[in-house]
Scaffold this active site. Structure first.
Site, PDB file in Angstrom:
ATOM      1  N   HIS A   1       0.877  -1.181   0.000  1.00 59.12           N
ATOM      2  CA  HIS A   1       0.000   0.000   0.000  1.00 59.12           C
ATOM      3  C   HIS A   1       0.912   1.227   0.000  1.00 59.12           C
ATOM      4  CE1 HIS A   1      -3.710  -2.296   1.153  1.00 59.12           C
ATOM      5  NE2 HIS A   1      -2.841  -3.070   1.783  1.00 59.12           N
TER       6      HIS A   1
ATOM      7  N   ARG B   1       0.050   4.275  -0.732  1.00 57.58           N
ATOM      8  CA  ARG B   1      -0.678   5.510  -0.332  1.00 57.58           C
ATOM      9  C   ARG B   1      -0.597   6.600  -1.398  1.00 57.58           C
ATOM     10  NH1 ARG B   1      -2.942   2.185   3.201  1.00 57.58           N
ATOM     11  NH2 ARG B   1      -1.770   1.823   5.106  1.00 57.58           N
TER      12      ARG B   1
ATOM     13  N   GLU C   1      -7.114  -5.670  -3.497  1.00 59.67           N
ATOM     14  CA  GLU C   1      -7.700  -6.686  -2.695  1.00 59.67           C
ATOM     15  C   GLU C   1      -9.155  -6.323  -2.403  1.00 59.67           C
ATOM     16  OE1 GLU C   1      -5.232  -4.986   1.081  1.00 59.67           O
ATOM     17  OE2 GLU C   1      -6.313  -6.827   1.478  1.00 59.67           O
TER      18      GLU C   1
ATOM     19  N   HIS D   1      -2.923 -12.420   2.677  1.00 55.58           N
ATOM     20  CA  HIS D   1      -2.521 -12.552   4.090  1.00 55.58           C
ATOM     21  C   HIS D   1      -3.347 -13.508   4.945  1.00 55.58           C
ATOM     22  CE1 HIS D   1      -5.660  -9.589   4.176  1.00 55.58           C
ATOM     23  NE2 HIS D   1      -4.885  -8.603   3.798  1.00 55.58           N
TER      24      HIS D   1
ATOM     25  N   ASP E   1       2.328  -7.040   2.644  1.00 59.78           N
ATOM     26  CA  ASP E   1       1.195  -6.203   3.032  1.00 59.78           C
ATOM     27  C   ASP E   1       1.716  -4.908   3.660  1.00 59.78           C
ATOM     28  OD1 ASP E   1      -1.332  -5.189   3.484  1.00 59.78           O
ATOM     29  OD2 ASP E   1      -1.822  -6.577   5.111  1.00 59.78           O
TER      30      ASP E   1
END
Ligand code: NCD
Ligand code: ZN
Length: 384
Positions: free
Chosen positions: A51, A53, A141, A196, A257
């Protein structure tokens, strides 16, 4: 260009030479004249769950800082997630993100397309438009809880509309049973990639299906006693963690993740840990110690990510693939310190754990990191 050394080649370390033209490996042989590389030459990592951002959350991470962190961790390609602010739910936002990435990313960059109730009816059309310009690794996801949550009906609709890989965050709430239940329900709908996975039971269900699974370092290394900060899915108790470790071999993919938040946000309960820079170094250290097999690490962090997400020129050191290498010196072990890492958030749950960071990194045949020194500018990475 010809490089010779100890390469991870076809399942083991082999003393050989690799001929590279235009960034692609064109020959692998025992005897060629070339420049000798010191250390162990591993295929660079592929982290399919980050991620980064950016956009309105640039204060916690940007594509620039996240991809720099990836590079220093021996990762040559990332799959970024679409739960950005604003989220990636249409072609226009997707293109805007890729334009930013093209200017800013240090490593090769790809992006998943998001799915919600509001775009599911057009998801096939959005995918078609985006794929005229870019390779979309997956839809996902897909969340079954939280801000971008969808119901199983939406998931089913999407599964019927497109062939594309769909990655699912399989949790309706926080308890272990919830992960197992969500996986069961999804498996009844069709084939998915499960992000995950934190329990051995869910991992086993997926292993016995045609779907694929992913595990993270934090669920393998820590229990909820070790770390009090929040993450989704939550860290489990010690017994559950040990069972997951025992079935690590069943997992298809290892991914970080990488989910950075500021310390203030963590105090307020924001879920997620940074991890893209520490994954390969920690696991390479564990390989050295004999806790993890080198073959398993490469399978789960390089080969399977390329196979499952369809990255054709990535995934191994062999003819026809990009010359993407992470060169490790097994003697260079040291404790992880947040201050040495390159994410914008300057904390890590792995503080003081031992690791071996790659000394050099090559992307498409070009040396991008030499003796831990950066040799390229932002924007060097390709967007897919
Ligand atoms: C993710 C994030 O921060 O984007 N956090 C996490 O704990 N994995 C989102 C999420 O999966 O809830
Ligand atoms: Zn997630």
């Amino acid at each position: 260009m010809i490089l010779c050394g100890d390469f991870f080649y076809r399942g083991r370390i082999t003393d050989c030479c690799v001929k590279i033209e235009n960034g692609i490996i064109v020959d692998v042989k025992k005897d060629m004249k070339g420049k000798r590389v010191k250390g162990v030459v591993m295929p660079a990592g592929i982290d399919v769950h980050v991620h980064f951002r950016d956009f309105r959350e640039s204060y916690k991470e940007t594509i620039e800082s996240g991809s720099l962190s990836a590079l220093y961790g021996g990762v040559c390609l990332v799959v970024d997630q679409p739960n950005t602010d604003p989220p990636i739910l249409d072609a226009e936002t997707y293109f805007r993100r890729m334009e930013t990435a093209g200017k800013k990313t240090y490593v090769d960059y790809s992006l998943n397309l998001g799915l919600t109730e509001d775009n599911v009816d057009e998801i096939d059309e959005i995918l078609r438009i985006v794929e005229e310009k870019h390779y979309v690794p997956a839809i996902g996801e897909v969340f079954l809880k939280g801000k971008m949550k969808v119901g199983y009906d939406v998931l089913k609709k999407a599964r019927c509309k497109v062939e594309k890989l769909i990655t699912v965050h399989a949790e309706e709430n926080d308890d272990e049973r919830s992960e197992v239940r969500a996986v069961e329900k999804c498996l009844r709908i069709g084939k998915f990639h499960f992000c995950h996975i934190s329990t051995a039971e869910a991992l086993t269900l997926i292993y016995n299906s045609n779907s694929t699974s992913e595990v993270t370092p934090h669920h393998l290394i820590f229990s909820n006693r070790d770390i009090k900060y929040k993450v989704n899915p939550p860290l489990r108790d010690g017994k559950v963690r040990v069972e997951l470790v025992k079935r690590f071999w069943m997992a298809d993919i290892l991914a970080s993740d990488h989910a950075p938040h500021t310390i203030e946000e963590k105090m307020d309960g924001a879920p997620g840990f940074p991890g893209v820079e520490t994954l390969y170094p920690m696991f390479f250290y564990m390989v050295k110690k004999g806790y993890v097999k080198m073959r398993d690490l490469v399978e789960k962090f390089v080969e399977n990510p390329a196979k499952i997400f369809g990255f054709k020129r990535y995934g191994e050191i062999d003819i026809g693939k990009y010359a993407n290498f992470a060169v490790f010196d097994p003697k260079m072990e040291k404790p992880i310190k947040a201050r040495d890492l390159h994410s914008k958030v300057n904390w890590t749950i792995y503080e003081n754990l031992m690791a071996i960071f790659p000394r050099d990194v090559y992307i498409r045949g070009e040396k991008v990191l030499e003796d831990r020194e950066l040799l390229i500018d932002r924007g060097f990475g390709n967007v897919l």
